[in-house]
Design a protein around this motif. Sequence first.
Motif, mmCIF file in Angstrom:
data_model
loop_
_atom_site.group_PDB
_atom_site.id
_atom_site.type_symbol
_atom_site.label_atom_id
_atom_site.label_comp_id
_atom_site.label_asym_id
_atom_site.label_seq_id
_atom_site.Cartn_x
_atom_site.Cartn_y
_atom_site.Cartn_z
ATOM 1 N N THR A 85 -10.371 -1.956 -2.726
ATOM 2 C CA THR A 85 -9.799 -0.650 -2.402
ATOM 3 C C THR A 85 -10.206 -0.214 -1.000
ATOM 4 O O THR A 85 -9.392 0.311 -0.230
ATOM 5 C CB THR A 85 -10.252 0.408 -3.423
ATOM 6 O OG1 THR A 85 -9.683 0.095 -4.691
ATOM 7 C CG2 THR A 85 -9.825 1.807 -3.017
ATOM 8 N N ALA A 106 -8.165 -1.486 1.754
ATOM 9 C CA ALA A 106 -6.904 -0.765 1.957
ATOM 10 C C ALA A 106 -7.121 0.449 2.849
ATOM 11 O O ALA A 106 -6.325 0.712 3.768
ATOM 12 C CB ALA A 106 -6.313 -0.336 0.611
ATOM 13 N N PHE A 107 -8.190 1.199 2.600
ATOM 14 C CA PHE A 107 -8.464 2.375 3.425
ATOM 15 C C PHE A 107 -8.846 1.980 4.855
ATOM 16 O O PHE A 107 -8.462 2.647 5.821
ATOM 17 C CB PHE A 107 -9.562 3.225 2.797
ATOM 18 C CG PHE A 107 -9.060 4.154 1.727
ATOM 19 C CD1 PHE A 107 -8.400 5.331 2.058
ATOM 20 C CD2 PHE A 107 -9.236 3.861 0.383
ATOM 21 C CE1 PHE A 107 -7.931 6.191 1.080
ATOM 22 C CE2 PHE A 107 -8.767 4.710 -0.606
ATOM 23 C CZ PHE A 107 -8.108 5.887 -0.256
ATOM 24 N N ASN A 163 -5.567 0.938 6.626
ATOM 25 C CA ASN A 163 -4.585 2.007 6.842
ATOM 26 C C ASN A 163 -5.171 3.261 7.481
ATOM 27 O O ASN A 163 -4.431 4.128 7.951
ATOM 28 C CB ASN A 163 -3.926 2.385 5.513
ATOM 29 C CG ASN A 163 -3.224 1.211 4.866
ATOM 30 O OD1 ASN A 163 -2.633 0.385 5.539
ATOM 31 N ND2 ASN A 163 -3.306 1.128 3.545
ATOM 32 N N ASP A 176 -6.113 8.043 5.506
ATOM 33 C CA ASP A 176 -4.661 7.885 5.463
ATOM 34 C C ASP A 176 -4.097 8.589 4.228
ATOM 35 O O ASP A 176 -4.510 8.311 3.092
ATOM 36 C CB ASP A 176 -4.307 6.396 5.416
ATOM 37 C CG ASP A 176 -2.817 6.170 5.294
ATOM 38 O OD1 ASP A 176 -2.089 6.493 6.237
ATOM 39 O OD2 ASP A 176 -2.387 5.692 4.218
ATOM 40 N N THR A 193 -2.268 6.401 1.403
ATOM 41 C CA THR A 193 -3.225 5.622 0.595
ATOM 42 C C THR A 193 -4.020 6.536 -0.324
ATOM 43 O O THR A 193 -4.228 6.226 -1.508
ATOM 44 C CB THR A 193 -4.181 4.843 1.519
ATOM 45 O OG1 THR A 193 -3.427 4.082 2.453
ATOM 46 C CG2 THR A 193 -5.072 3.909 0.716
ATOM 47 N N TYR A 246 -3.978 6.495 -4.397
ATOM 48 C CA TYR A 246 -5.248 6.351 -5.110
ATOM 49 C C TYR A 246 -5.447 7.510 -6.094
ATOM 50 O O TYR A 246 -5.855 7.305 -7.236
ATOM 51 C CB TYR A 246 -6.395 6.293 -4.097
ATOM 52 C CG TYR A 246 -7.763 6.178 -4.712
ATOM 53 C CD1 TYR A 246 -8.208 4.978 -5.252
ATOM 54 C CD2 TYR A 246 -8.618 7.281 -4.758
ATOM 55 C CE1 TYR A 246 -9.474 4.866 -5.819
ATOM 56 C CE2 TYR A 246 -9.880 7.180 -5.323
ATOM 57 C CZ TYR A 246 -10.303 5.973 -5.854
ATOM 58 O OH TYR A 246 -11.549 5.882 -6.422
ATOM 59 N N ARG A 297 -2.539 -0.592 -5.580
ATOM 60 C CA ARG A 297 -2.860 -1.553 -4.516
ATOM 61 C C ARG A 297 -1.760 -2.571 -4.280
ATOM 62 O O ARG A 297 -1.684 -3.185 -3.222
ATOM 63 C CB ARG A 297 -4.164 -2.272 -4.882
ATOM 64 C CG ARG A 297 -4.771 -3.132 -3.797
ATOM 65 C CD ARG A 297 -5.333 -2.319 -2.671
ATOM 66 N NE ARG A 297 -6.146 -3.150 -1.796
ATOM 67 C CZ ARG A 297 -5.737 -3.672 -0.638
ATOM 68 N NH1 ARG A 297 -4.505 -3.438 -0.220
ATOM 69 N NH2 ARG A 297 -6.549 -4.405 0.094
#
Length: 715
Positions: free
Chosen positions: A658, A661-662, A665, A669, A672, A676, A697
Amino acid sequence: MKIRYLAPLAIAIALAGCQQNIAATDVAKVEQVESTANNPFFSEYDTPHGIPPFNKIKKSDYLPAFYHGIAQKKLEIEAITRVRSRPTFENTLVAMEKSGDFLNKVSTTFYGLIGSMSDEEMRAIAKEISPKLSALGDDIALNNALFMRVKEVYDNQEVFDLRTDQKRLLEKTYKGFVRGGANLNDADKLTLRELNEKLSGLSLKFGENLLAETNGFEMVIDNKADLDGLPADIIAAASETATARGHEGKWVFTTHRPSKNPFLTYSTNRKLRETIYKGYTQRGNNDNANNNQAIASEMASLRFQKAQLLGYKTHAHFVLENATAKTPENVFELLNKVWPAALERAKEETADIQKMIDVQGGDFKVAAWDWWYYSEKIRKQRFDIDASETKPYFSLESTIKGVFFTAEKLWGVTFKERDDLPKYHPEVRTFEVYDRDGSYIGIYMTDHYVRESKRGGAWMSSFRKQYRMNGEDVTPIIYNVLNYPRPIGDKPTLLTFDQASTLFHEFGHAIQGLLSDGYYRSQTGTSLPRDYVEYPSQVMENWMTEPEVLANFAKHYQTGEVIPQALVEKIQASGKFNQGFGTTEYLAAALLDMSWHSLETAELQDANAFEKNVLKEIGLIAQIAPRYKTGYYSHIFSGGYSAGYYGYIWSNIYDADTWLAFKENGIFDQKTADLYRKHVLESGGTDDPTIMYRRFRGQDPKVEPLLERRGLSSK
């Protein structure tokens, strides 16, 4: 929220006339409830937001309320089984969800407080009522008429046009009955009841013994020279502890972490480090009335017998059927994948410590009680940083502001402190929580300081969960409990980096409880498998080390200076330091848990010998002990983590993926963060966690980011 309940005497009369196994003494106790006109549980709370009126609740109020709630729950279940019409999702599953409001009202308050406001009277209440609650659970799980109604809905679910969360509720309820013994014959059902009752009592006794051991240990220092190396605030706290314990003019250290850990980290007195270390690791293992080894062994045996009775190979197989991991084999595969790299790194760290000892002329081999002391010295030497350097920037107050800042940036959530709302202890702080559109979300309570009535560790729970039923949108009342030292004089409580991370971690649980958005109480908030529930809390820790977040809250408590960028870089650079130790001590505890609960025999074990054999087989080095040894392993013997302590690292896989991803982005963001929130924080247990994660995801998580983060990969 309105709580519906019947008159106490009416319950006693109704129970006397229905087919329920209730003892005459229990009926008498229900009848005695007529004298509870002043018992707060028997009226709708007139407090703001329906917060329990803690100042009005007396300990003598609990038992009458518990007995009333148990009796009412039985009547509500009986009423469901007597419905003449064909079983439907509404008249069976929803009716079951609606049942037990009164009992839930009492139990969430009592069990919320016994963790932080425990005393002999509270423990006596728990000892009396726990078997009754266990029996009630069995009464429901083994109620054949109720099971047959659920089964009919389950077998014909395609005709009911159910939503995803309703299908999940139906499946979990049906399987819960099967796992609870619904398909057993009468003799086996009786055996199951006996096993559950024994386990309930033993679990309670384990916790009582551990609390007594923890509170009973004290290391009294009367020579100031023995305080060498300790920071001034730790010395001041030890002086206050000594005064409180009747040792005026001396210093007392205990096995509570805010006392033990700094002593092990900073004290130059090796003999005293050994004393407090052994005081901690021998809890529940000493040759006294509080020894927990026989209790642990008996619980493992009873759990195996229960698993066998229900058709499972071991207790671990029984537990993991409902987990994200699914099987013990999958758990061992992960643990054994990480273990070799962690152990190898731990051995390298041991060699580094021994080298420092030798260079300084120490004529001894590194022992377990040396680890914190020398690893801190190496950290300072290698990264030019020590814990005392960072503490001035992490006051408790500023760190609270840090988590609030993060929540607002991510989800628009704001916190308004209220000093006029009910609280169970003067040190509790209470906040109203609002969404980005200004709408009210719920209540957030914090209880930060260590006290002898509080069990160790840190946790999140609720006095009321979020749910929507009966035309009501019920808002949550969530709380965090931690164990930080109280401020000394006019100096605020200053946190170590790890303590500040713990606050972010527990807030990660709290925000999931606060942002929950579901219909059914059994699915909302943190109603998730043990190996997934730690995922949101671990993700939350990541924001704390980001420069943008640190710049907002990590300010020197005296000067207001923002933590220097150079110090931030040192913190980040040291992030993988000592991960061999940290991962190894954790994995050793997880493997010990799995070993206890993968036993394929009911034969009682010599707990000490069993533990030693497990640690020998995995090759744990003598300089490291498992994070929890059998005698004080409350997570698995008096908590809900049996065959589940591995869940932290399993959840860490989701966390690491996870955070990628942050980072890719943008840590704030909005897209995102919103995904989440929708698919992780709000959704609770409304669907299979692996499916919900894919919705967020777009993929399943991989283990590689976790290994890379801990510095254990081959890269």
